[in-house]
Each structure stands twice: as C-alpha cells, then as structure tokens.
Design a protein around this motif. Sequence first.
Motif, PDB file in Angstrom:
ATOM      1  N   PRO A  50      23.386 -74.963  26.611  1.00 61.60           N
ATOM      2  CA  PRO A  50      22.092 -75.642  26.695  1.00 61.60           C
ATOM      3  C   PRO A  50      21.705 -76.313  25.380  1.00 61.60           C
ATOM      4  CG  PRO A  50      21.958 -73.449  27.658  1.00 61.60           C
ATOM      5  CD  PRO A  50      23.293 -73.536  26.959  1.00 61.60           C
ATOM      6  N   ALA A  51      20.994 -77.421  25.489  1.00 60.68           N
ATOM      7  CA  ALA A  51      20.463 -78.113  24.317  1.00 60.68           C
ATOM      8  C   ALA A  51      19.033 -77.652  24.082  1.00 60.68           C
ATOM      9  CB  ALA A  51      20.507 -79.623  24.525  1.00 60.68           C
ATOM     10  N   GLY A 100      19.821 -78.846  30.115  1.00 64.05           N
ATOM     11  CA  GLY A 100      21.248 -78.698  30.377  1.00 64.05           C
ATOM     12  C   GLY A 100      21.656 -77.278  30.709  1.00 64.05           C
ATOM     13  N   ILE A 101      20.842 -76.564  31.517  1.00 60.75           N
ATOM     14  CA  ILE A 101      21.251 -75.228  31.971  1.00 60.75           C
ATOM     15  C   ILE A 101      22.493 -75.383  32.850  1.00 60.75           C
ATOM     16  CG2 ILE A 101      20.546 -73.161  33.234  1.00 60.75           C
ATOM     17  CD1 ILE A 101      18.997 -73.665  30.666  1.00 60.75           C
ATOM     18  N   PRO A 102      23.560 -74.623  32.608  1.00 61.90           N
ATOM     19  CA  PRO A 102      24.779 -74.773  33.404  1.00 61.90           C
ATOM     20  C   PRO A 102      24.518 -74.597  34.897  1.00 61.90           C
ATOM     21  CG  PRO A 102      25.191 -73.403  31.478  1.00 61.90           C
ATOM     22  CD  PRO A 102      23.706 -73.621  31.538  1.00 61.90           C
ATOM     23  N   ARG A 103      25.301 -75.289  35.704  1.00 60.17           N
ATOM     24  CA  ARG A 103      25.168 -75.221  37.152  1.00 60.17           C
ATOM     25  C   ARG A 103      25.303 -73.770  37.635  1.00 60.17           C
ATOM     26  NH1 ARG A 103      25.613 -79.183  40.793  1.00 60.17           N
ATOM     27  NH2 ARG A 103      26.502 -80.587  39.197  1.00 60.17           N
ATOM     28  N   GLY A 104      24.371 -73.356  38.479  1.00 58.55           N
ATOM     29  CA  GLY A 104      24.378 -71.995  39.000  1.00 58.55           C
ATOM     30  C   GLY A 104      23.672 -70.989  38.120  1.00 58.55           C
ATOM     31  N   GLY A 105      23.250 -71.399  36.929  1.00 58.41           N
ATOM     32  CA  GLY A 105      22.565 -70.486  36.017  1.00 58.41           C
ATOM     33  C   GLY A 105      21.086 -70.791  35.930  1.00 58.41           C
ATOM     34  N   TYR A 106      20.364 -69.935  35.232  1.00 58.21           N
ATOM     35  CA  TYR A 106      18.943 -70.143  34.995  1.00 58.21           C
ATOM     36  C   TYR A 106      18.585 -69.595  33.619  1.00 58.21           C
ATOM     37  CZ  TYR A 106      18.301 -65.176  36.104  1.00 58.21           C
ATOM     38  OH  TYR A 106      18.382 -63.807  36.109  1.00 58.21           O
ATOM     39  N   LEU A 107      17.439 -70.030  33.115  1.00 53.36           N
ATOM     40  CA  LEU A 107      16.982 -69.623  31.799  1.00 53.36           C
ATOM     41  C   LEU A 107      16.383 -68.231  31.874  1.00 53.36           C
ATOM     42  CD1 LEU A 107      16.654 -70.641  28.892  1.00 53.36           C
ATOM     43  CD2 LEU A 107      14.405 -71.513  29.560  1.00 53.36           C
ATOM     44  N   ALA A 108      17.081 -67.234  31.331  1.00 52.97           N
ATOM     45  CA  ALA A 108      16.638 -65.839  31.426  1.00 52.97           C
ATOM     46  C   ALA A 108      15.681 -65.458  30.306  1.00 52.97           C
ATOM     47  CB  ALA A 108      17.843 -64.898  31.428  1.00 52.97           C
ATOM     48  N   SER A 109      15.925 -65.931  29.092  1.00 54.86           N
ATOM     49  CA  SER A 109      15.024 -65.610  27.988  1.00 54.86           C
ATOM     50  C   SER A 109      15.234 -66.589  26.844  1.00 54.86           C
ATOM     51  CB  SER A 109      15.227 -64.176  27.486  1.00 54.86           C
ATOM     52  OG  SER A 109      16.464 -64.058  26.802  1.00 54.86           O
ATOM     53  N   VAL A 110      14.164 -66.764  26.067  1.00 60.74           N
ATOM     54  CA  VAL A 110      14.203 -67.597  24.866  1.00 60.74           C
ATOM     55  C   VAL A 110      13.445 -66.863  23.770  1.00 60.74           C
ATOM     56  CG1 VAL A 110      13.573 -69.794  23.818  1.00 60.74           C
ATOM     57  CG2 VAL A 110      14.266 -69.732  26.206  1.00 60.74           C
ATOM     58  N   LEU A 111      14.045 -66.767  22.594  1.00 62.87           N
ATOM     59  CA  LEU A 111      13.398 -66.141  21.451  1.00 62.87           C
ATOM     60  C   LEU A 111      13.515 -67.082  20.248  1.00 62.87           C
ATOM     61  CD1 LEU A 111      14.776 -62.478  21.694  1.00 62.87           C
ATOM     62  CD2 LEU A 111      12.541 -63.307  22.464  1.00 62.87           C
ATOM     63  N   VAL A 112      12.413 -67.238  19.528  1.00 60.86           N
ATOM     64  CA  VAL A 112      12.418 -67.986  18.271  1.00 60.86           C
ATOM     65  C   VAL A 112      12.061 -67.007  17.165  1.00 60.86           C
ATOM     66  CG1 VAL A 112      11.434 -69.894  16.967  1.00 60.86           C
ATOM     67  CG2 VAL A 112      11.746 -70.113  19.441  1.00 60.86           C
ATOM     68  N   ASP A 113      13.003 -66.781  16.268  1.00 66.17           N
ATOM     69  CA  ASP A 113      12.830 -65.782  15.204  1.00 66.17           C
ATOM     70  C   ASP A 113      12.455 -64.427  15.793  1.00 66.17           C
ATOM     71  OD1 ASP A 113      13.436 -67.657  13.258  1.00 66.17           O
ATOM     72  OD2 ASP A 113      11.337 -68.237  12.978  1.00 66.17           O
ATOM     73  N   GLY A 114      13.056 -64.089  16.943  1.00 65.54           N
ATOM     74  CA  GLY A 114      12.859 -62.784  17.557  1.00 65.54           C
ATOM     75  C   GLY A 114      11.655 -62.659  18.458  1.00 65.54           C
ATOM     76  N   SER A 115      10.840 -63.721  18.604  1.00 63.87           N
ATOM     77  CA  SER A 115       9.636 -63.651  19.431  1.00 63.87           C
ATOM     78  C   SER A 115       9.667 -64.743  20.496  1.00 63.87           C
ATOM     79  CB  SER A 115       8.375 -63.827  18.575  1.00 63.87           C
ATOM     80  OG  SER A 115       8.292 -62.794  17.607  1.00 63.87           O
ATOM     81  N   PRO A 116       9.116 -64.456  21.681  1.00 61.73           N
ATOM     82  CA  PRO A 116       9.098 -65.480  22.738  1.00 61.73           C
ATOM     83  C   PRO A 116       8.010 -66.509  22.477  1.00 61.73           C
ATOM     84  CG  PRO A 116       8.031 -63.479  23.509  1.00 61.73           C
ATOM     85  CD  PRO A 116       8.591 -63.161  22.152  1.00 61.73           C
ATOM     86  N   PRO A 117       8.283 -67.798  22.732  1.00 56.93           N
ATOM     87  CA  PRO A 117       7.240 -68.821  22.613  1.00 56.93           C
ATOM     88  C   PRO A 117       6.351 -68.780  23.853  1.00 56.93           C
ATOM     89  CG  PRO A 117       9.308 -69.819  23.271  1.00 56.93           C
ATOM     90  CD  PRO A 117       9.594 -68.354  23.070  1.00 56.93           C
TER      91      PRO A 117
END
Length: 211
Positions: free
Chosen positions: A23-24, A69-86
């Motif tokens: 992913p970008a 650009g999430i790969p086909r068949g996948g989904y965004l499970a989690s995102v952390l910036v410096d250890g914390s979720p936005p």
Amino acid sequence: ITKKHLDPPKLDLIAAQRGVGPPAVIFEYLGPALARSMQGGERLPRPDPNTTVLQMRLSPGPYALRIRGIPRGGYLASVLVDGSPPLDGRIVIGDGGEHQTEVVVAYDSGTVEGSVTASDDLPLKDANIYLLPQDPRLPNDLSMAVADETGAFGVEVGPGRYDVYALPRGADWNLADPQDRQRLAGYRASVEVRSEQTATVKVKLTPLSSW
C-alpha cells in the motif's frame, strides 16, 4: 509552512494502484498553505509480508492520512503513526523529523449483500454504495459498490461495524467530512460484518434534495 511536495513516491503509488506492490501512504497537509504532501519514505524490513512500515520525514502540522492500493482480496486492518492510531484519519505532527507509519493488511474479509430502496422516482441502477468503518482508529477508508437495476449490491470488507450510504450517481458528496455525514444521518444504515461470513443490509437512497 510553504507549499511543498515531499518527494512523491510515484513508482510506489503506481505499483500499489495496480495491485502489484505494498500500500501507498499519503499524508495530506491540512494547514493554511493547503499543500498536498505525498510521502513514501524508507520502507523498513518486516518478517510479516502483510505489514508495511515506513520511516518518513514530516514537517509539524495537521495531516489527513490516506492509504491507497490495498492488495486485491485484502482490507486495511490497522494503521499506526508513531505507535498511535490516527483518529478519524487525522493526525497532528508536533515535532518535525522522522516518523514511523505501520500499515497492516488482512485477508479474512466478510461480505455485505444489500438492497437500495427509494421513496421517489430516482433510478436505483448505478447508485453508489459507500461503507465507512465506525472504528475511528482507521482512516476514512471508503469501500464502494454500485447497485444494479433492482438496487442490489455486494462488496467484500474487513470485519467490523460500518455506516452504509447510498447516493445517486453524480451526487456531490464528501463522506470524509463529519458535517456531510451528519446531513445524511436520516438515510444512513449500519451493518456488522464478521470474518468470512455474509451480512445483509437495506439502505435508503439519499434524494438529491438533501444536497
């Protein structure tokens, strides 16, 4: 802060959009300059192929975080910036310098099957269906489907609870804006999706008069 592009990782973004790369990550600056900053940074090695970790340099200020650009068949499970979720896809960078972003993609998605209803003569065919995660720790990552002539639609998404909106084709919308979402509250449906299961939902088509 002057208007500035932070070395856009063009090849990474193109590869991600084509489904042939990780992913970008896009940081969109929300300060007075209204500059759109696209930053890929240095990819750090990870033993888990479904996790992308980027080390990037950012200036202080508010940003909207976008994942493309999430790969086909996948989904965004989690995102952390410096250890914390936005929260709600927003992050404030207090100190300039190096910052780390971790993106995890998972593949145990579920399916949403639904139908659109309308109280007027608006055509159901080609109505745009949007699913927005209720989890504020995820960016405003919209999943989209298009209804057929009967109003039926289907889409694969990750487990969790979603708000569902049905908008007429060509409607001017911005579901990333909390105010616009509030305006559509009377036409919003919700659905809970479980891993590798099918959930059903009915949603009202938002009339153009709401805009």
